[in-house]
Write a protein that holds these residues in place. Structure first.
Motif, short mmCIF file in Angstrom:
data_model
loop_
_atom_site.label_atom_id
_atom_site.label_comp_id
_atom_site.label_asym_id
_atom_site.label_seq_id
_atom_site.Cartn_x
_atom_site.Cartn_y
_atom_site.Cartn_z
N SER A 102 36.94 19.15 25.22
CA SER A 102 36.31 20.35 25.47
C SER A 102 35.62 21.18 24.33
N TYR A 103 34.67 21.38 24.41
CA TYR A 103 33.59 21.92 23.60
C TYR A 103 32.72 23.04 24.04
N PRO A 104 32.25 24.05 23.14
CA PRO A 104 31.08 24.87 23.86
C PRO A 104 29.83 24.03 24.29
N PHE A 105 29.02 24.50 25.02
CA PHE A 105 27.94 23.62 25.61
C PHE A 105 26.42 24.34 25.42
N LEU A 106 25.56 23.81 25.64
CA LEU A 106 24.32 24.38 25.45
C LEU A 106 23.29 23.74 26.78
N CYS A 107 23.17 24.96 27.61
CA CYS A 107 22.25 24.97 28.92
C CYS A 107 20.78 25.06 28.56
N TYR A 108 20.06 24.52 29.34
CA TYR A 108 18.57 24.83 29.50
C TYR A 108 18.05 25.38 30.84
N ASN A 109 17.34 26.60 30.81
CA ASN A 109 16.88 27.21 31.73
C ASN A 109 15.03 26.87 31.69
N ALA A 110 14.87 26.39 32.90
CA ALA A 110 13.32 26.02 32.99
C ALA A 110 12.61 27.18 33.36
N LYS A 111 13.34 28.08 34.10
CA LYS A 111 12.34 29.35 34.55
C LYS A 111 11.64 30.13 33.51
N ASN A 112 12.48 30.24 32.46
CA ASN A 112 12.08 31.05 31.31
C ASN A 112 11.81 30.21 30.01
N THR A 113 12.19 28.86 30.26
CA THR A 113 12.14 27.98 28.87
C THR A 113 13.09 28.55 27.95
N SER A 114 14.27 28.64 28.30
CA SER A 114 15.24 29.28 27.11
C SER A 114 16.53 28.32 27.08
N TYR A 115 17.20 28.55 26.06
CA TYR A 115 18.34 27.85 25.58
C TYR A 115 19.55 28.82 25.64
N ILE A 116 20.62 28.36 26.37
CA ILE A 116 21.92 29.22 26.39
C ILE A 116 22.81 28.67 26.03
N LEU A 117 23.57 29.12 25.23
CA LEU A 117 24.75 28.54 24.44
C LEU A 117 25.77 29.22 24.87
N VAL A 118 27.04 28.47 25.80
CA VAL A 118 28.13 29.23 26.33
C VAL A 118 29.25 28.86 25.62
N LYS A 119 29.78 29.51 24.90
CA LYS A 119 30.90 29.41 23.95
C LYS A 119 32.31 28.97 24.93
N GLU A 120 32.31 29.30 26.00
CA GLU A 120 33.68 28.84 26.62
C GLU A 120 33.70 27.01 26.65
N SER A 121 34.89 26.62 26.06
CA SER A 121 34.97 25.11 25.96
C SER A 121 35.22 24.45 27.22
N ARG A 122 34.38 23.44 27.57
CA ARG A 122 34.79 22.70 28.72
C ARG A 122 34.48 21.18 28.54
N SER A 123 34.77 20.31 29.25
CA SER A 123 34.46 19.06 29.23
C SER A 123 33.16 18.78 29.50
N TRP A 124 32.52 17.55 29.08
CA TRP A 124 31.34 17.27 29.50
C TRP A 124 30.68 17.20 30.70
N SER A 125 31.49 16.83 31.85
CA SER A 125 31.02 16.96 33.16
C SER A 125 31.05 18.32 33.80
N ALA A 126 32.33 19.18 33.21
CA ALA A 126 32.47 20.51 33.74
C ALA A 126 31.30 21.37 33.18
N ALA A 127 30.92 20.92 31.79
CA ALA A 127 29.72 21.69 31.09
C ALA A 127 28.45 21.60 32.21
N GLN A 128 28.18 20.37 32.30
CA GLN A 128 27.07 19.90 33.27
C GLN A 128 26.94 20.49 34.47
N SER A 129 28.08 20.71 35.30
CA SER A 129 28.20 21.35 36.50
C SER A 129 27.77 22.85 36.29
N TYR A 130 28.43 23.48 35.22
CA TYR A 130 27.95 24.78 34.84
C TYR A 130 26.53 25.18 34.80
#
Length: 295
Positions: A102-130
């Motif tokens: 479980s680690y924090p994870f980094l999302c990408y939003n294509a609508k506004n070309t932004s990167y979002i750091l989510v500090k909630e720790s999750r597994s890789w697959s759970a982070a992908q789903s989020y």
């Protein structure tokens, strides 16, 4: 022989190292093996550099490479054969980690070309789903600009590891490039015990599999492929000039595309001149009672 030597030998004298598609083939190999405490190479191997992105099919990332990625020292090392997902370590370097960590994870939003750091720790697959639910996907790094933006996003965050969208499928490759998902691993295998075990070995005493270092010298199983040749003849009738090299190439390309879409890769297309459409029409008129005056 070593795994590589065995592969070369099989390809020279037979077809390749054996691919095991099902329990029947596994049992066949077991039936012809001596019951000894020894191993034999099979065609299975684990490519530790076969990484792919969670966003691989998204058009935004098609055609790019991993040239901007830097592995941390000694990585990837696949400790305990259990590290198949990637986290950024210290904001800039990559480290393969167990996907269940479980680690924090980094999302990408294509609508506004932004990167979002989510500090909630999750597994890789759970982070992908989020990320796929609330944004576009886990982030990828495909350019200097992206890498710079990600570094800025993580700057001052204080996170040690953060999931990104890089992962791989373990033990997914066979020497002859065919696909088989059948496995028969011995309990607690694969283990990568010596940290260099990326080749599949058949334990002759039980018929189960273990991972081994490619530098080990084992016996090995080769196979010879049985092929069947099928000849398909097609007669093409058209008002176009079928003797034209350009038209023949266009037709060949269309036929090749159809063959490949059906999963047929070992084929060749040859043209054979029969008769022209004009000659065929004249002959048809003769058969139908048409007359022809000879001078």
């Amino acid at each position: 022989m070593t795994w590589t030597e065995a592969q070369s030998y099989c390809r020279e004298h037979f077809t390749d190292l054996v691919t095991i598609y099902n329990s029947d083939i596994n049992q066949l190999l077991f039936s012809i093996s001596p019951r000894v405490h020894d191993w034999a190479w099979i065609g299975l191997y684990d490519d530790r550099y076969s990484w792919k992105w969670s966003m691989e099919e998204k058009l935004f990332y098609v055609g790019s490479t991993h040239e901007f990625l830097i592995w941390a020292n000694g990585q990837p090392d696949i400790v305990n054969a259990n590290e198949y997902c990637v986290a950024l370590q210290g904001q800039t370097q990559m480290d393969d980690r167990p996907c269940g960590d479980s680690y924090p994870f980094l999302c990408y939003n294509a609508k506004n070309t932004s990167y979002i750091l989510v500090k909630e720790s999750r597994s890789w697959s759970a982070a992908q789903s989020y990320c796929r639910t609330y944004h576009t996907d886990l982030t990828s790094i495909r350019s200097k600009e992206e890498k710079s933006n990600i570094t800025l996003t993580l700057n001052g965050s204080g996170v040690q590891y953060v999931w990104i969208g890089l992962y791989r499928d373990p033990w997914a490759f066979w020497s002859d490039n065919t696909t088989s998902t059948f496995t028969n691993w011995k309990p607690f295998e694969p283990s990568n015990y010596y940290h260099t075990e990326y080749c599949g070995a058949f334990y002759l005493k039980t018929g189960t599999w273990e991972d081994g270092s490619s530098t080990f010298s084992f016996s090995f199983f080769c196979f010879t492929a049985v092929t069947k040749q099928t000849v398909v003849k097609m007669k093409l009738q058209s008002e176009a000039d079928m003797h034209s090299t350009e038209i023949q190439q266009q037709v060949s390309q269309q036929l090749s595309g159809l063959m490949l879409s059906e999963g047929l890769t070992d084929f060749r297309i040859r043209w054979r001149k029969v008769q022209s459409y004009h000659d065929d029409q004249l002959k048809k008129q003769d058969v139908d009672g048409g007359c022809k005056t000879e001078v």
